[in-house]
Each structure stands twice: as C-alpha cells, then as structure tokens.
Design a protein around this motif. Structure first.
Motif, short mmCIF file in Angstrom:
data_model
loop_
_atom_site.label_atom_id
_atom_site.label_comp_id
_atom_site.label_asym_id
_atom_site.label_seq_id
_atom_site.Cartn_x
_atom_site.Cartn_y
_atom_site.Cartn_z
N TYR A 165 32.76 49.80 30.62
CA TYR A 165 33.03 48.99 29.42
C TYR A 165 33.05 47.49 29.71
CZ TYR A 165 34.32 53.40 27.17
OH TYR A 165 34.30 54.67 26.67
N GLY A 166 33.14 47.12 31.01
CA GLY A 166 33.23 45.70 31.35
C GLY A 166 34.54 45.11 30.85
N VAL A 173 39.19 50.85 23.59
CA VAL A 173 37.76 51.15 23.45
C VAL A 173 37.58 52.65 23.19
CG1 VAL A 173 36.92 49.24 24.89
CG2 VAL A 173 37.50 51.42 25.99
N THR A 174 36.49 52.98 22.49
CA THR A 174 36.13 54.38 22.30
C THR A 174 34.79 54.61 22.98
OG1 THR A 174 34.75 54.10 20.34
CG2 THR A 174 37.13 54.24 19.96
N GLU A 175 34.34 55.86 23.00
CA GLU A 175 33.06 56.17 23.64
C GLU A 175 31.90 55.48 22.93
OE1 GLU A 175 35.43 58.25 22.86
OE2 GLU A 175 35.84 59.63 24.52
N PRO A 181 28.72 46.68 31.55
CA PRO A 181 29.19 46.75 32.94
C PRO A 181 28.93 45.47 33.70
CG PRO A 181 27.18 48.03 32.65
CD PRO A 181 27.60 47.60 31.29
N LYS A 182 29.85 45.17 34.62
CA LYS A 182 29.70 43.99 35.49
C LYS A 182 29.78 44.48 36.94
CE LYS A 182 32.18 40.14 33.36
NZ LYS A 182 33.51 39.50 33.52
N THR A 317 43.22 50.04 26.88
CA THR A 317 43.34 51.48 26.62
C THR A 317 41.98 52.11 26.34
OG1 THR A 317 45.55 51.21 25.68
CG2 THR A 317 44.32 53.14 24.96
N LEU A 318 41.76 53.29 26.90
CA LEU A 318 40.58 54.09 26.53
C LEU A 318 41.05 55.14 25.53
CD1 LEU A 318 39.91 52.92 29.50
CD2 LEU A 318 38.24 54.77 29.57
#
Ligand SMILES: NC(=O)c1ccc[n+]([C@@H]2O[C@H](COP(=O)([O-])OP(=O)(O)OC[C@H]3O[C@@H](n4cnc5c(N)ncnc54)[C@H](O)[C@@H]3O)[C@@H](O)[C@H]2O)c1
Length: 362
Positions: A165-166, A173-175, A181-182, A317-318
């Motif tokens: 998700y970076g 965040v959700t799927e 990405p970093k 949070t995921l």
C-alpha cells in the motif's frame, strides 16, 4: 460478518496436501503446526537460508544470551514439528527448478503456499538482487510447476505484505485501495501479486493473495519492533521511540494470521478464481502503545525519544471487512491480550536462556 465455523473449514481441508515453500520460517512453521495438528498432510520445503540455525549459530555479533535464546527458539520449532506424523520436511532451494520439481513430484500437493522471501524491507534494501531472486525467481518456479498441474493443484496462496500500500493516504486501507509500493521489498511483493493474478487469468490457476502486517508471536527471530522492544527491555537496553512513538502499525498476533490463512485455504473456490485478503488485527496502534505494555511488564524498561526518520513509511489499519464477509474471519488477539501473552512467554524463555548461558560459562 458471515458466521463460518473454524471446524467446518478444517473439515473442508480433509484430503488436501499442502506444500509450504519457505515453510520453515516464522509464519510457515506456525501454519504447519496448525495444519498437521488437524490431520492435514503438509510438506515444508525450505533451504533454511534465512533466520536459520546456521545463521544463528555462526553470527558472532549476537550477545551470549541472545544467541542462546534464538538457538532455543529455532530448535523448539523443529522439536515440535518433528513430532507430527503428518509433516514432511524437505531441504531444497526453490530458486532451483530441479529441487522444487522433485519435491512436487514426491509430495503431489493439492495446494501450495509461497512464503520464501527476505522477509524484511530493511534487509531487502541492502541486497536487492537477492530479494528479487527469493521473492520472484522462486515464485516463477512455483507458478510454472503449478501451471503444469492445474487439474491437481486447486490453489496457490501468496504471502504478500501490507507494504504494497506504500504510505497510507487514509487511516484505513481496503483491498481496493490502489497499491503504491515503495522500495525493493514492497515492489517485488506487488510484482509477485501481479504475476499470480496473471497465471490465474491466463492459465486458470486458483490463487489467493494474503496481505499480513506487523506480526509477532512465539519463536519469531526476525527482530521486528515487537520482538526487539521486549528483548531490549529485558537486556536493559533503551527502546527507541521515533517521533515520540506516534508511528502506527496494525500489529497482528500469529494465531490470528494462521486462523485467516486456514480459512482462506479451505474456502477457496478453485481453478480460475483469484482473491485478495488483508489478514490483520484490523486496528493500528502506536509504537508508544506497545512501549506502554512492555513498561507494565518490565517496569525498568527505558524509552528514548528520537527524531522521526524522514523516509519512515506512514502506515495504519488494514480493513479486514472483506475477510470477515468471505471467510468469517475475525481476529481475536488485541495488542493487550496477544502481546501480553507473547511477552510473558518471551520473559520465561529469556530467563531460561540466561540461566543456560551462566551454566555454560562456569
Ligand atoms: N512476518 C511478518 O510480519 C510478515 C508480514 C508481511 C508479509 N510477510 C511475508 O510472509 C512470508 C513469510 O515470512 P516469515 O516472517 O515467515 O519469514 P521467515 O524469514 O521467517 O521465513 C522465510 C523462509 O523462507 C525460506 N527461504 C528463503 N529463500 C528460500 C529459497 N530460495 N528456497 C527455499 N526456502 C527459502 C527461509 O529459509 C525462511 O525459512 C514472506 O514472504 C514475508 O515477506 C511477513
């Protein structure tokens, strides 16, 4: 949330043969213990190159108690695994097609879980070529062997990461949040996800992508913040609180991840289906929260505030709503319950390792 009993998932896995590539590590051995304890045939395929006994026995930079402690954790993994008649342990390198093909031929898996990696963004950054090979070359071999066996292998599960998700732009965040990405670790994870989905769409493989976050638990030697805080507190070393410890992570106890992975293995609908799940506790907490729990358990723990590193990722949070709906997954271990349990175990093992070190030096 959908009600799906864990036992019904175990029942669905009867007769499956699950191969764990990179399975001797922290996540893999915990998953193997759970699967085999429920009577499911499991193979661990691992070349033991990371976080292994060899690395720990010959690492001269470790202090005596720490070296003894980690050796104990790793030996304990094998001691418990060895007791299971349902487990096959295979030593091999997944970068080498002939090694892996022989294991596929012998074990005849129906499900394959891909875990091999340099499982640390910091270590991966120092060795990007090796990171690429362990994450992507091994995956290429797994995908090719599975492609030849689409009828026999009903699912490949990839262990991805929350780092895809970076920097989080929202607290949760959700799927469906667009990955950004970093760095080499997160980018190879994201490339791996895309390759897995491509093999699903073009070759009909059944695939599942799991995105875990900030795991902690018994017998982990990966030295992430959750392990280093309790260990440094016991060793009398300071605990660093960058920016006062306001960084947030979705800390997840290993038992919750294993529960989610078992559900995702059991409930997958087979060939041609691709799914992605965040499997985390589902509520990010600050590093300061973690420190406060450690301080309660080890009252002389010392926190030291340091400046915030400029390139520190912003996390949060995921959401696990998708896993709740599709898998009936709900994490049960908060930081207060899961971390406390882990830290109690750590304190006990630390005292034992210190005792053994003293005895050995006399
Ligand atoms: N632990 C976490 O917090 C976390 C979070 C997100 C994602 N993940 C991902 O989950 C997976 C497993 O993580 P872990 O914490 O168990 O890591 P780990 O380092 O404990 O286990 C990885 C295992 O892969 C093996 N391996 C590496 N290269 C191999 C090769 N070429 N052939 C065979 N085996 C090989 C290593 O020997 C090791 O046993 C990794 O892909 C990691 O990136 C972990």
């Amino acid at each position: 949330m959908t009600e799906i009993s864990y036992q019904s998932c175990i029942d669905k896995l009867a007769g499956e043969r699950v191969m764990l590539v990179g399975g001797a590590g922290f996540i893999g051995h915990n998953l193997a213990l759970e699967l085999t304890s429920k009577g499911i045939e499991t193979m661990i395929f691992d070349n033991l190159m990371f976080n292994s006994l060899i690395e720990n026995v010959y690492n001269n930079q470790r202090e005596a108690v720490q070296a003894e402690l980690y050796r104990g954790f790793l030996l304990e993994r094998f001691e418990i695994l060895r007791k299971s008649p349902k487990l096959t342990m295979k030593n091999g390198d997944a970068r080498i097609m002939t090694d892996l093909a022989r294991a596929f031929h012998e074990f005849k898996p129906t499900k394959v879980v891909h875990l091999s990696a340099i499982a640390s963004a910091v270590r991966a950054r120092h060795d990007p070529g090796l990171c690429f090979d362990l994450q992507l070359v091994t995956l290429r071999n797994v995908l090719e062997l599975c492609r030849e066996r689409v009828g026999e292998i009903n699912q490949i599960m990839l262990l991805s990461s929350s780092t895809v998700y970076g920097d989080f732009e929202t607290p949760t965040v959700t799927e469906d949040t667009r990955p950004q990405p970093k760095g080499i670790y997160a980018n190879t994870k994201y490339m791996a996800e895309r390759l897995v989905r491509t093999y699903c769409h073009q070759h009909g493989l059944g695939t599942t992508i799991i995105r875990p976050s900030a795991l902690y638990g018994e017998r982990c030697v990966s030295q992430r913040v959750s392990q280093m805080f309790i260990e440094n507190a016991l060793a009398g070393k300071p605990l660093r609180l960058e920016g006062g410890g306001d960084g947030r992570l979705d800390f997840t106890y290993i038992a919750d991840l294993v529960d989610g992975m078992v559900r995702a293995l059991a409930l997958h609908e087979g060939s041609g289906i691709s799914e992605t799940f965040n499997i985390t506790y589902g509520n990010a907490r600050t590093i300061k929260d973690l420190f406060d729990i450690v301080k309660e358990m080890v009252p002389n723990a010392i926190g030291v505030e340091t400046a915030r590193a400029e390139d520190k990722p912003v996390r949060g949070t995921l959401s696990t709503a998708h896993a709740e709906e599709k898998l009936g997954f709900k994490a049960s271990w908060s930081l207060e319950t899961g971390y406390r349990r882990y830290a109690e175990w750590y304190i006990e093992r630390w005292d034992q390792a210190r005792q053994r070190t003293l005895t050995n030096s006399q």
